[in-house]
Design a protein around this motif. Structure first.
Motif, PDB file in Angstrom:
ATOM      1  N   UNK A   1     -19.990  -6.787 -21.663  1.00  0.00           N
ATOM      2  CA  UNK A   1     -20.488  -5.626 -20.928  1.00  0.00           C
ATOM      3  C   UNK A   1     -21.805  -5.899 -20.197  1.00  0.00           C
ATOM      4  N   UNK A   2     -22.339  -7.114 -20.310  1.00  0.00           N
ATOM      5  CA  UNK A   2     -23.631  -7.401 -19.714  1.00  0.00           C
ATOM      6  C   UNK A   2     -24.736  -7.336 -20.755  1.00  0.00           C
ATOM      7  N   UNK A   3     -25.919  -7.759 -20.354  1.00  0.00           N
ATOM      8  CA  UNK A   3     -27.007  -7.955 -21.303  1.00  0.00           C
ATOM      9  C   UNK A   3     -27.819  -6.693 -21.593  1.00  0.00           C
ATOM     10  N   UNK A   4     -27.910  -5.778 -20.665  1.00  0.00           N
ATOM     11  CA  UNK A   4     -28.883  -4.691 -20.766  1.00  0.00           C
ATOM     12  C   UNK A   4     -28.552  -3.609 -21.797  1.00  0.00           C
ATOM     13  N   UNK A   5     -27.280  -3.296 -22.069  1.00  0.00           N
ATOM     14  CA  UNK A   5     -27.029  -2.309 -23.130  1.00  0.00           C
ATOM     15  C   UNK A   5     -27.623  -2.697 -24.481  1.00  0.00           C
ATOM     16  N   UNK A   6     -27.778  -4.008 -24.722  1.00  0.00           N
ATOM     17  CA  UNK A   6     -28.335  -4.462 -26.002  1.00  0.00           C
ATOM     18  C   UNK A   6     -29.756  -3.963 -26.200  1.00  0.00           C
TER      19      UNK A   6
END
Length: 425
Positions: A167-172
């Motif tokens: 889903x990409x890095x930023x949701x983390x």
């Protein structure tokens, strides 16, 4: 007879709340680490830049360690834990603004603030543990706390890798912020009464004077000092350079997911399982007895060497994961046993300063090792396999020194137990 893990969690409400807070906070931490390391690697394609990230993660808590140790001994430890959770919840949201290579400075600054707060949290959490559990519960509480770190490394890193890769890095980063708030919710419920003691002046000069008293305690108790050096040895000879190597392996050798995020998550998950299984199995043999724990710590260094040697050829992802598991079993066990020896030895009045000094040493060692590892890879001085083989050899050096110390020395008459009483009494 030591207290069982289930009995401890079931009957000690204060430890249970502290433990629940640790679970959710660590889950978010590993999300953050996977995302930030993958982000730096993707933006820069530089091993030195990744090494710089790990160096910042270690130097920040090192810088605050003198004041952190004094604060843990001077002020309400529960309130300090809450403060660090609230600050970190706000800070990690700033990672959302790091989008291009020229934003890398912001990532380093935010990481420095986040880990400076961790530099306060770590010694404070260790110092508060004997305050909320009874002496028979202490061994189980320490082992369970360390194992939780390992399990959440496995679960959090694995989940973080899946989220980052899928889903990409930023949701983390958003998930990490929420977990700090949940952690604070549980810590608020911990019942804790600050021990009464004479306080010095509440200024930087007074704080440094109090920290100096903690250092003098360590210098006067050489066995305690040697025990406190183990985590620094672990990070200098293995963990720092290994962290950088692991990111490069996920990015360049076993590439799975965006920026190798899934592969990196799997490697961290293997470390989590290894560092969780190792201490539990070892403690079932040694218990909390001083001499067996010291002997087991010698074997920990041998185990780490074996794991790194198994991993070094990088023949397949399966062998790399197996080697990471074995290495972590040795390192995780060394961490737990050295902490337990300190908890059983250091008096309450200097506990925070001893643990903050230990953390300062390990963070400085970690930063140095990470920077050297990144430089070695970027310069072409060593390949990934050669660096792993080098680490497998050099980690035996501190193990040999500890074996000599155990054979010639040991607990001295007059050592203090965790309550601060003379053990001869």
């Amino acid at each position: 007879m030591t207290t069982g893990y289930w009995k401890l969690v079931h009957e000690n409400q204060d430890f249970r709340n502290l433990w629940f807070g640790q679970i959710v906070s660590l889950f978010g931490d590993w999300f953050n680490l996977i995302a930030s390391a993958s982000l730096v690697a993707s933006l820069t394609h530089s091993g030195l830049a990744v090494g710089g990230l790990f160096a910042v993660r270690m130097l920040a808590p090192f810088a605050v360690s003198p004041l952190a140790g004094v604060a843990a001994d001077r002020y309400d430890r529960r309130k300090l834990l809450l403060l660090t959770d609230f600050v970190r919840a706000a800070v990690v949201l700033g990672f959302l603004f790091v989008r291009r290579p020229e934003h890398l400075w912001l990532l380093y600054v935010l990481t420095a603030v986040q880990l400076a707060m961790h530099g306060v949290f770590f010694p404070t959490r260790n110092a508060i543990l004997p305050d909320i559990v009874s002496p028979p519960e202490l061994g189980a509480a320490n082992a369970l706390t360390a194992t939780t770190w390992s399990v959440m490394l496995a679960v959090g890193a694995g989940a973080g890798g899946l989220v980052a890769g899928g889903f990409g890095l930023y949701p983390a980063f958003v998930i990490d912020s929420v977990t700090f708030l949940i952690s604070a919710f549980f810590i608020i419920k911990v019942r804790y009464q600050k021990p009464r003691r004479a306080l010095g002046k509440s200024n930087v000069r007074g704080a440094l004077k109090e920290y100096g008293e903690g250092l003098r305690y360590l210098l006067a108790h050489r066995d305690v000092l040697v025990i406190a050096l183990h985590k620094g040895a672990l990070t200098f000879f293995v963990a720092g350079a290994y962290e950088v190597t692991q990111v490069a392996i996920a990015k360049d050798v076993f590439v799975i997911g965006e920026g190798g995020g899934i592969g990196l998550g799997l490697l961290y998950a293997a470390i989590g399982f290894g560092s969780g299984v190792g201490p539990i199995v070892t403690r079932s043999i040694t218990g909390d007895s001083d001499r067996p724990m010291r002997v087991a710590m010698v074997l920990c260094y041998v185990t780490m060497s074996m794991g790194l040697a198994l991993m070094a050829p990088l023949a397949s992802l399966h062998w790399a994961l197996a080697g990471a598991f074995v290495r972590a079993a040795g390192g995780g066990t060394l961490w737990v046993l050295s902490t337990q020896l300190l908890l059983q030895t250091v008096p309450e009045k200097v506990r925070g300063r001893v643990f903050s000094t230990e953390y300062a040493l390990l963070t400085l060692a970690m930063a140095t090792s990470a920077a050297m590892g990144g430089l070695a890879l970027d310069s072409g001085l060593l390949s990934l396999s050669q660096l792993l083989g080098f680490l497998a050899a050099v980690v035996l050096a501190p193990g040999l020194l500890w074996a000599l110390w155990v054979s010639r020395s040991g607990p001295k008459p007059g050592n203090h137990d965790a309550s601060g009483h003379d053990s001869r009494a």
